[in-house]
Design a protein around this motif. Structure first.
Motif, short mmCIF file in Angstrom:
data_model
loop_
_atom_site.label_atom_id
_atom_site.label_comp_id
_atom_site.label_asym_id
_atom_site.label_seq_id
_atom_site.Cartn_x
_atom_site.Cartn_y
_atom_site.Cartn_z
N GLY A 105 0.82 -1.21 0.00
CA GLY A 105 0.00 0.00 0.00
C GLY A 105 0.85 1.25 0.00
N TYR A 106 1.93 1.23 0.78
CA TYR A 106 2.86 2.37 0.82
C TYR A 106 3.43 2.63 -0.57
CZ TYR A 106 6.98 5.08 2.15
OH TYR A 106 7.95 6.06 2.25
N LEU A 107 3.82 1.58 -1.25
CA LEU A 107 4.43 1.74 -2.58
C LEU A 107 3.40 2.15 -3.63
CD1 LEU A 107 6.91 -1.27 -2.54
CD2 LEU A 107 7.34 1.12 -1.95
N LEU A 108 2.15 1.79 -3.43
CA LEU A 108 1.10 2.22 -4.36
C LEU A 108 0.91 3.74 -4.31
CD1 LEU A 108 -1.63 -0.56 -3.98
CD2 LEU A 108 -0.24 -0.06 -6.01
N ALA A 109 1.09 4.32 -3.13
CA ALA A 109 1.00 5.79 -3.03
C ALA A 109 2.07 6.44 -3.90
CB ALA A 109 1.15 6.22 -1.57
N TRP A 110 3.25 5.86 -3.92
CA TRP A 110 4.32 6.40 -4.76
C TRP A 110 4.13 6.06 -6.22
CZ3 TRP A 110 7.24 10.25 -3.54
CH2 TRP A 110 7.40 10.56 -2.20
N ALA A 111 3.32 5.04 -6.50
CA ALA A 111 2.95 4.78 -7.90
C ALA A 111 2.10 5.94 -8.42
CB ALA A 111 2.20 3.47 -8.01
N ALA A 112 1.21 6.46 -7.57
CA ALA A 112 0.39 7.61 -7.97
C ALA A 112 1.27 8.82 -8.27
CB ALA A 112 -0.62 7.94 -6.87
N PHE A 113 2.27 9.05 -7.42
CA PHE A 113 3.22 10.14 -7.68
C PHE A 113 3.94 9.90 -9.00
CE2 PHE A 113 7.65 11.49 -7.62
CZ PHE A 113 7.52 12.86 -7.43
N SER A 114 4.33 8.68 -9.26
CA SER A 114 5.09 8.36 -10.47
C SER A 114 4.27 8.61 -11.74
CB SER A 114 5.56 6.90 -10.43
OG SER A 114 6.39 6.69 -9.30
N ILE A 115 2.97 8.39 -11.67
CA ILE A 115 2.11 8.71 -12.81
C ILE A 115 2.13 10.21 -13.07
CG2 ILE A 115 -0.29 8.77 -13.61
CD1 ILE A 115 -0.73 6.14 -12.10
N GLY A 174 15.91 27.11 -11.20
CA GLY A 174 16.01 27.96 -10.02
C GLY A 174 14.68 28.13 -9.32
N ALA A 175 13.62 28.30 -10.12
CA ALA A 175 12.28 28.44 -9.54
C ALA A 175 11.86 27.16 -8.82
CB ALA A 175 11.28 28.77 -10.64
N LEU A 176 12.26 26.01 -9.36
CA LEU A 176 11.93 24.74 -8.72
C LEU A 176 12.65 24.61 -7.38
CD1 LEU A 176 10.52 22.01 -8.83
CD2 LEU A 176 12.44 21.13 -10.18
N LEU A 177 13.91 25.02 -7.32
CA LEU A 177 14.65 25.01 -6.06
C LEU A 177 14.00 25.94 -5.03
CD1 LEU A 177 18.27 25.03 -7.50
CD2 LEU A 177 17.31 23.23 -6.05
N ALA A 195 7.87 17.55 -3.09
CA ALA A 195 8.63 18.67 -3.65
C ALA A 195 10.11 18.31 -3.76
CB ALA A 195 8.45 19.92 -2.78
N LEU A 196 10.63 17.58 -2.79
CA LEU A 196 12.02 17.14 -2.85
C LEU A 196 12.24 16.20 -4.02
CD1 LEU A 196 12.64 16.47 0.96
CD2 LEU A 196 13.53 18.38 -0.39
N MET A 197 11.29 15.30 -4.26
CA MET A 197 11.44 14.37 -5.37
C MET A 197 11.42 15.07 -6.72
SD MET A 197 11.99 11.47 -3.97
CE MET A 197 12.78 12.35 -2.61
N LEU A 198 10.66 16.16 -6.82
CA LEU A 198 10.62 16.90 -8.08
C LEU A 198 11.95 17.59 -8.37
CD1 LEU A 198 7.04 18.49 -8.17
CD2 LEU A 198 7.89 16.45 -9.35
N LEU A 199 12.82 17.71 -7.37
CA LEU A 199 14.14 18.28 -7.61
C LEU A 199 14.97 17.41 -8.54
CD1 LEU A 199 15.16 19.58 -4.07
CD2 LEU A 199 14.44 20.92 -6.05
N LEU A 200 14.55 16.17 -8.75
CA LEU A 200 15.24 15.32 -9.72
C LEU A 200 15.18 15.93 -11.12
CD1 LEU A 200 14.03 11.84 -8.42
CD2 LEU A 200 16.40 12.67 -8.45
N PHE A 201 14.11 16.70 -11.39
CA PHE A 201 14.04 17.37 -12.69
C PHE A 201 15.16 18.40 -12.83
CE2 PHE A 201 9.56 15.93 -12.67
CZ PHE A 201 9.49 15.42 -13.96
N ALA A 202 15.56 19.00 -11.72
CA ALA A 202 16.60 20.03 -11.76
C ALA A 202 17.98 19.41 -11.92
CB ALA A 202 16.55 20.89 -10.50
N GLY A 203 18.24 18.33 -11.19
CA GLY A 203 19.57 17.72 -11.21
C GLY A 203 19.74 16.64 -12.25
N GLY A 204 18.65 16.18 -12.84
CA GLY A 204 18.71 15.06 -13.78
C GLY A 204 18.03 13.86 -13.15
N ILE A 205 16.97 13.40 -13.78
CA ILE A 205 16.15 12.35 -13.18
C ILE A 205 16.96 11.09 -12.91
CG2 ILE A 205 14.16 10.84 -13.59
CD1 ILE A 205 12.94 13.16 -15.21
N MET A 206 17.92 10.79 -13.77
CA MET A 206 18.72 9.58 -13.60
C MET A 206 20.13 9.89 -13.08
SD MET A 206 16.86 6.93 -14.42
CE MET A 206 17.90 5.60 -15.02
N ASN A 207 20.31 11.05 -12.47
CA ASN A 207 21.60 11.42 -11.90
C ASN A 207 21.76 10.72 -10.55
OD1 ASN A 207 23.75 12.75 -10.54
ND2 ASN A 207 23.47 14.55 -11.84
#
Length: 274
Positions: free
Chosen positions: A123-133, A162-165, A219-231
């Protein structure tokens, strides 16, 4: 006869070590997820290659156009996000998972403790599946309008980075952030206040806890867009930070200091991008 009464089968012996079984299963899931992320299964490059080629925030390497967004590619990107979230977030959920296991072991159906705990984790991981969508849809939108470098999966605009940070830093000070974080930092209170019984109850409790965790960390997870999703540096750094934020003493101060640093970093990126 007395000696024979103490002989247990493999199922009974396994049931005596519920916490070890649950922790082992969670660790195995994290290991598989980490390997999937590192090797970039199905992607044009592995995470190691993308990390090696990464540039500073808002300065992605100039490369050719990205892969066309087909349903199959969208599903692959969703899996990339979800597996990455599983690898990053499961370790921070281990304390509440083990406490849940101990509570169920002491309950009226101790034989179901392992199953209930694995359902809680699901169930915990399903919540993060919703975020992943949501993250997949956002990535598609950014690539479509040219604000994300497709192959490197990072923002192509220093202003947007910068705005995302700044936004992630500001969110650290919001009441919603602290309310969600308190549920993550106090598992006893969460399990007491949101207790449900049965198999479906365990799944729903896990999803409920995952929702609080999502409210704390999105919001912290969206920072992956700033640094590179696969970084891998950003992936490991954010995972370690989330673990520290949930379990270190003086969590509110820790969160506020991080928010201030993110705001300073966002201001620097914006200023240097003008």
């Amino acid at each position: 006869m007395g000696r024979q009464q103490h002989i247990k089968g493999p199922a009974e012996r396994l049931a005596r070590h519920d916490r070890a079984v649950v922790l082992g299963a969670a660790g195995f899931v994290v290991l598989l997820s980490a390997l999937y992320t590192i090797f970039g299964v199905g992607m044009e490059m592995s995470a190691v290659e993308m990390t090696r080629m990464a540039r500073p925030v808002g300065e992605p390497m100039q490369m050719g156009g990205g892969t066309a967004w087909t349903p199959a590619y969208a599903a692959l990107i969703f899996l990339m996000w979800w597996v990455m979230m599983i690898a990053m977030m499961t370790p921070s959920a281990a304390p509440v998972l083990l406490l849940f296991t101990a509570i169920k072991k002491a309950g009226s159906r101790p034989d179901q403790a392992t199953l209930l705990s694995l359902l809680f984790l699901s169930g915990y991981l399903l919540a993060w599946a919703a975020f992943s969508i949501t993250a997949t849809a956002l990535q598609w939108g950014l690539e479509t309008i040219g604000l994300s470098n497709g192959p490197m999966m990072s923002l192509s605009s220093r202003t947007l980075a910068g705005a995302l940070l700044l936004a992630a830093g500001a969110y650290q000070f919001t009441p919603y952030k602290h309310a969600c974080l308190s549920h993550c930092r106090m598992p006893v209170q969460f399990l007491t206040a949101h207790n449900r019984t049965g198999l479906a109850g365990a799944l729903l409790m896990g999803a409920h806890h995952g929702t609080f965790c999502l409210g704390c960390c999105w919001a912290l997870m969206l920072l992956l867009f700033a640094g590179g999703i696969m970084n891998l540096y950003w992936i490991a750094g954010l995972a370690l930070y989330v673990l520290a934020e949930k379990h270190f003493a003086h969590g509110r101060l820790f969160t506020s200091v991080t928010g201030g640093l993110l705001i300073l970093a966002g201001g620097y990126v914006l200023a240097t991008g003008l």
